[in-house]
Design a protein around this motif. Structure first.
Motif, PDB file in Angstrom:
ATOM      1  N   LEU A 187     -30.681 -19.349  -5.859  1.00  0.00           N
ATOM      2  CA  LEU A 187     -31.880 -19.909  -5.046  1.00  0.00           C
ATOM      3  C   LEU A 187     -32.381 -21.085  -5.074  1.00  0.00           C
ATOM      4  O   LEU A 187     -32.387 -21.553  -6.446  1.00  0.00           O
ATOM      5  CB  LEU A 187     -33.002 -18.593  -5.226  1.00  0.00           C
ATOM      6  CG  LEU A 187     -32.662 -17.104  -4.800  1.00  0.00           C
ATOM      7  CD1 LEU A 187     -33.533 -16.237  -5.148  1.00  0.00           C
ATOM      8  CD2 LEU A 187     -31.875 -16.900  -3.330  1.00  0.00           C
ATOM      9  N   PRO A 188     -32.841 -21.773  -4.119  1.00  0.00           N
ATOM     10  CA  PRO A 188     -33.345 -23.222  -4.424  1.00  0.00           C
ATOM     11  C   PRO A 188     -34.699 -23.190  -5.203  1.00  0.00           C
ATOM     12  O   PRO A 188     -35.285 -22.308  -5.325  1.00  0.00           O
ATOM     13  CB  PRO A 188     -33.753 -23.413  -3.068  1.00  0.00           C
ATOM     14  CG  PRO A 188     -34.104 -22.254  -2.013  1.00  0.00           C
ATOM     15  CD  PRO A 188     -33.118 -21.281  -2.762  1.00  0.00           C
ATOM     16  N   VAL A 189     -34.763 -24.305  -5.959  1.00  0.00           N
ATOM     17  CA  VAL A 189     -35.906 -24.555  -6.916  1.00  0.00           C
ATOM     18  C   VAL A 189     -37.114 -24.712  -5.966  1.00  0.00           C
ATOM     19  O   VAL A 189     -38.163 -24.036  -6.293  1.00  0.00           O
ATOM     20  CB  VAL A 189     -35.675 -25.813  -7.730  1.00  0.00           C
ATOM     21  CG1 VAL A 189     -36.953 -26.105  -8.492  1.00  0.00           C
ATOM     22  CG2 VAL A 189     -34.687 -25.522  -8.839  1.00  0.00           C
ATOM     23  N   THR A 190     -36.969 -25.492  -4.642  1.00  0.00           N
ATOM     24  CA  THR A 190     -38.172 -25.495  -3.854  1.00  0.00           C
ATOM     25  C   THR A 190     -37.842 -24.757  -2.621  1.00  0.00           C
ATOM     26  O   THR A 190     -36.527 -24.770  -2.337  1.00  0.00           O
ATOM     27  CB  THR A 190     -38.116 -27.130  -3.569  1.00  0.00           C
ATOM     28  OG1 THR A 190     -39.145 -27.278  -2.467  1.00  0.00           O
ATOM     29  CG2 THR A 190     -36.992 -27.853  -3.022  1.00  0.00           C
ATOM     30  N   ARG A 236     -38.956 -16.275  -1.129  1.00  0.00           N
ATOM     31  CA  ARG A 236     -37.917 -16.324  -2.361  1.00  0.00           C
ATOM     32  C   ARG A 236     -37.314 -14.589  -2.390  1.00  0.00           C
ATOM     33  O   ARG A 236     -36.184 -14.637  -2.470  1.00  0.00           O
ATOM     34  CB  ARG A 236     -38.419 -16.734  -3.728  1.00  0.00           C
ATOM     35  CG  ARG A 236     -37.358 -16.648  -4.799  1.00  0.00           C
ATOM     36  CD  ARG A 236     -37.762 -17.403  -5.947  1.00  0.00           C
ATOM     37  NE  ARG A 236     -38.484 -18.621  -6.128  1.00  0.00           N
ATOM     38  CZ  ARG A 236     -37.502 -19.743  -5.805  1.00  0.00           C
ATOM     39  NH1 ARG A 236     -36.316 -19.706  -5.835  1.00  0.00           N
ATOM     40  NH2 ARG A 236     -38.158 -20.828  -5.793  1.00  0.00           N
ATOM     41  N   ASP A 237     -38.190 -13.914  -2.210  1.00  0.00           N
ATOM     42  CA  ASP A 237     -37.715 -12.613  -2.562  1.00  0.00           C
ATOM     43  C   ASP A 237     -36.994 -11.966  -1.391  1.00  0.00           C
ATOM     44  O   ASP A 237     -36.264 -11.222  -1.280  1.00  0.00           O
ATOM     45  CB  ASP A 237     -39.080 -11.446  -2.973  1.00  0.00           C
ATOM     46  CG  ASP A 237     -39.823 -11.933  -4.376  1.00  0.00           C
ATOM     47  OD1 ASP A 237     -39.058 -12.438  -5.170  1.00  0.00           O
ATOM     48  OD2 ASP A 237     -41.048 -11.474  -4.401  1.00  0.00           O
ATOM     49  N   ALA A 238     -37.657 -12.498  -0.153  1.00  0.00           N
ATOM     50  CA  ALA A 238     -36.888 -12.108   1.070  1.00  0.00           C
ATOM     51  C   ALA A 238     -35.426 -12.659   1.043  1.00  0.00           C
ATOM     52  O   ALA A 238     -34.626 -11.984   1.386  1.00  0.00           O
ATOM     53  CB  ALA A 238     -37.753 -12.500   2.198  1.00  0.00           C
ATOM     54  N   ILE A 266     -29.632 -23.561   2.620  1.00  0.00           N
ATOM     55  CA  ILE A 266     -28.125 -23.573   2.157  1.00  0.00           C
ATOM     56  C   ILE A 266     -28.085 -22.814   0.834  1.00  0.00           C
ATOM     57  O   ILE A 266     -28.859 -23.452   0.080  1.00  0.00           O
ATOM     58  CB  ILE A 266     -27.558 -24.889   2.156  1.00  0.00           C
ATOM     59  CG1 ILE A 266     -27.693 -25.352   3.433  1.00  0.00           C
ATOM     60  CG2 ILE A 266     -26.199 -24.949   1.778  1.00  0.00           C
ATOM     61  CD1 ILE A 266     -27.339 -26.851   3.742  1.00  0.00           C
ATOM     62  N   ILE A 267     -27.307 -21.760   0.571  1.00  0.00           N
ATOM     63  CA  ILE A 267     -27.735 -21.219  -0.765  1.00  0.00           C
ATOM     64  C   ILE A 267     -26.219 -21.471  -1.495  1.00  0.00           C
ATOM     65  O   ILE A 267     -25.178 -20.493  -0.889  1.00  0.00           O
ATOM     66  CB  ILE A 267     -27.866 -19.658  -0.470  1.00  0.00           C
ATOM     67  CG1 ILE A 267     -29.248 -19.393   0.068  1.00  0.00           C
ATOM     68  CG2 ILE A 267     -27.986 -18.709  -2.024  1.00  0.00           C
ATOM     69  CD1 ILE A 267     -30.474 -20.138  -0.433  1.00  0.00           C
TER      70      ILE A 267
END
Length: 179
Positions: free
Chosen positions: A93-96, A74-76, A127-128
């Motif tokens: 950002l995606p939840v999962t 997530r941080d990357a 996909i963001i």
């Protein structure tokens, strides 16, 4: 430092260390496809960066980069989106952290649709949705937004580097936006 914190230094290797490692083991990357969605979450536009690739010229590319040692995925993703799209992009950002696909880049062309002449890399692709204003940063020269139909057109696909065109097609197919 807390009991659970780990000192990771700066998380980067020297150029010589990185070159040696790239010849011996796969690297972990993230690929992000920036999209604009409507109120129902349907992709309306796909964002593609304009870059000067390693071999010169100009091409279209996605947000992509290495995951550093001891860095959460997530941080990357957040770091690379901020680096390429600017701090006001406001990515969701995606939840999962389940990617829509795993892209395997090889230094030898033709093994997969993805190619990186420097290394064997395994990339988790996401996909963001982007809600804010993008101001390309660092080596990203510009960003252009294309409808899904335009994004998979032969003209745009021909401008994509390293198999990113195949990644866009896979992303759109996974969401039902590719006809």
């Amino acid at each position: 430092m807390s009991e659970t914190a780990i000192d990771t230094g700066d998380g980067w290797f020297s150029k010589d260390e990185l070159d040696a490692l790239r010849k011996r083991l796969p690297m972990v990357y993230v690929d992000a496809i920036p999209v604009r969605v409507d109120a129902d979450g349907v992709i309306q536009h796909v964002g593609m960066l304009l870059r000067t690739p390693r071999d010169g010229g100009i091409s279209r590319a996605l947000v992509s980069g290495r995951v550093m040692f001891h860095e959460r995925i997530r941080d990357a993703l957040a770091r690379h989106l901020d680096k390429d799209l600017g701090p006001m992009a406001l990515p969701r950002l995606p939840v999962t952290l389940t990617p829509f696909t795993v892209a395997e880049y090889f230094p030898t062309p033709g093994i997969t649709a993805y190619h990186d002449p420097r290394q064997h890399a395994v990339s988790l692709a996401y996909i963001i949705p982007i809600d804010g204003d993008c101001q390309p940063q660092h080596d990203a020269l510009d960003i252009a937004w294309f409808t899904p139909e335009e994004a998979v057109s032969p003209m745009i696909q021909a401008d994509m580097a390293d198999g990113h065109g195949a990644l866009v097609r896979t992303a759109l197919a996974s969401t039902g936006r590719l006809v």
